[in-house]
Design an enzyme around this catalytic site. Structure first.
Site, PDB file in Angstrom:
ATOM      1  N   THR A  31      -5.490  -6.927  10.749  1.00 21.83           N
ATOM      2  CA  THR A  31      -5.760  -5.675  10.021  1.00 21.83           C
ATOM      3  C   THR A  31      -5.201  -4.472  10.777  1.00 21.83           C
ATOM      4  O   THR A  31      -4.630  -3.559  10.173  1.00 21.83           O
ATOM      5  CB  THR A  31      -7.292  -5.505   9.825  1.00 21.83           C
ATOM      6  N   HIS A  38      -2.273  -5.433   1.578  1.00 25.17           N
ATOM      7  CA  HIS A  38      -3.602  -6.027   1.385  1.00 25.17           C
ATOM      8  C   HIS A  38      -3.418  -7.464   0.947  1.00 25.17           C
ATOM      9  O   HIS A  38      -2.440  -7.788   0.263  1.00 25.17           O
ATOM     10  CB  HIS A  38      -4.382  -5.272   0.299  1.00 25.17           C
ATOM     11  N   LYS A  90       0.815  -1.216   0.000  1.00 18.02           N
ATOM     12  CA  LYS A  90       0.000   0.000   0.000  1.00 18.02           C
ATOM     13  C   LYS A  90       0.857   1.280   0.000  1.00 18.02           C
ATOM     14  O   LYS A  90       2.067   1.231   0.257  1.00 18.02           O
ATOM     15  CB  LYS A  90      -0.934  -0.032   1.211  1.00 18.02           C
ATOM     16  N   ASN A 100      -2.097   0.243   6.801  1.00 12.35           N
ATOM     17  CA  ASN A 100      -1.620  -1.051   7.315  1.00 12.35           C
ATOM     18  C   ASN A 100      -0.720  -1.811   6.334  1.00 12.35           C
ATOM     19  O   ASN A 100      -0.629  -3.031   6.384  1.00 12.35           O
ATOM     20  CB  ASN A 100      -2.794  -1.905   7.806  1.00 12.35           C
ATOM     21  N   TYR A 105     -12.569  -1.703  -3.942  1.00  8.83           N
ATOM     22  CA  TYR A 105     -13.111  -1.794  -2.591  1.00  8.83           C
ATOM     23  C   TYR A 105     -14.635  -1.634  -2.556  1.00  8.83           C
ATOM     24  O   TYR A 105     -15.186  -1.297  -1.498  1.00  8.83           O
ATOM     25  CB  TYR A 105     -12.454  -0.734  -1.700  1.00  8.83           C
TER      26      TYR A 105
HETATM   27  P1  CMP Z   1      -7.647  -4.341   3.265  1.00  6.67           P
HETATM   28  O1  CMP Z   1      -7.195  -5.741   3.490  1.00  6.67           O
HETATM   29  O2  CMP Z   1      -6.992  -3.593   2.174  1.00  6.67           O
HETATM   30  O3  CMP Z   1      -9.230  -4.346   3.004  1.00  6.67           O
HETATM   31  C1  CMP Z   1     -10.091  -3.303   3.424  1.00  6.67           C
HETATM   32  C2  CMP Z   1      -9.369  -2.258   4.162  1.00  6.67           C
HETATM   33  O4  CMP Z   1     -10.164  -1.348   4.866  1.00  6.67           O
HETATM   34  C3  CMP Z   1      -8.503  -2.891   5.212  1.00  6.67           C
HETATM   35  O5  CMP Z   1      -7.428  -3.542   4.606  1.00  6.67           O
HETATM   36  C4  CMP Z   1      -8.149  -1.724   6.099  1.00  6.67           C
HETATM   37  O6  CMP Z   1      -6.937  -1.104   5.724  1.00  6.67           O
HETATM   38  C5  CMP Z   1      -9.302  -0.785   5.840  1.00  6.67           C
HETATM   39  N1  CMP Z   1     -10.030  -0.555   7.081  1.00  6.67           N
HETATM   40  C6  CMP Z   1     -10.651  -1.475   7.816  1.00  6.67           C
HETATM   41  N2  CMP Z   1     -11.204  -0.885   8.902  1.00  6.67           N
HETATM   42  C7  CMP Z   1     -10.907   0.428   8.816  1.00  6.67           C
HETATM   43  C8  CMP Z   1     -11.196   1.557   9.638  1.00  6.67           C
HETATM   44  N3  CMP Z   1     -11.914   1.440  10.759  1.00  6.67           N
HETATM   45  N4  CMP Z   1     -10.730   2.763   9.238  1.00  6.67           N
HETATM   46  C9  CMP Z   1     -10.018   2.887   8.092  1.00  6.67           C
HETATM   47  N5  CMP Z   1      -9.724   1.847   7.278  1.00  6.67           N
HETATM   48  C10 CMP Z   1     -10.159   0.634   7.651  1.00  6.67           C
END
Ligand code: CMP
Length: 142
Positions: free
Chosen positions: A93, A117, A11, A114, A51
């Site tokens: 996550t 993905h 990311k 984070n 997404y």
């Molecule tokens: P990802 O695996 O890319 O799939 C969905 C993403 O939403 C997840 O990783 C997180 O980075 C993001 N995400 C999940 N919960 C939150 C949150 N409360 N605030 C911001 N981003 C979020």
């Protein structure tokens, strides 16, 4: 265990921190073969499409804003049990809840930023790989 492919993203936060190489090193050390790799800057439309399942979530706007703020690396990763194994390597996550040594613990900052993905199922891995890669840009195989 079956040989599988999963879809992964390094990311914008991890790219900004110059940790592409470190993530790839951990990935290869964990037994994954890189079968597709591309550096790209997601447009708003591409990020929203990717997404779309999270569209109703309160963090959707923040998520799209973050994923489009800088370039990313999209990857096709292969190994036995790849979907589950990549999710284990990424960690929880929320990087604060992730196990020591996981990618999100090492390179992530918070639940939004984070670092990586990974697909949550084999079915979604196929959909996500096809969303980002032409068949000619992925090694033949599984
Ligand atoms: P990802 O695996 O890319 O799939 C969905 C993403 O939403 C997840 O990783 C997180 O980075 C993001 N995400 C999940 N919960 C939150 C949150 N409360 N605030 C911001 N981003 C979020």
């Amino acid at each position: 265990m079956a040989l599988e492919r999963t879809f992964a993203i390094i990311k914008p936060d991890a790219v900004e921190k110059n940790t592409i190489g470190a993530v790839l090193a951990k990935t290869e050390e964990a037994g994954f073969k890189v079968r597709g790799l591309r550096f790209t800057h997601l447009s708003r439309a591409v990020a929203e499409g990717f997404y779309a399942v999270h569209k109703a979530r309160p963090f959707f706007g923040e998520l799209v804003e973050f994923m489009t703020r800088g370039p990313v690396v999209v990857m096709v990763l292969e190994r036995e049990d790849a979907v589950a194994q990549w999710r284990t390597l990424m960690g929880a996550t929320d990087p604060k809840k992730a196990d020591e040594g996981t990618l999100r613990k090492l390179f992530g900052a918070n639940v939004g930023e984070n670092a990586t993905h990974g697909s949550d199922s084999l079915e979604n891995a196929k959909i996500e790989i096809a969303y980002f890669f032409a068949a000619s840009d992925v090694a033949p195989g599984v």
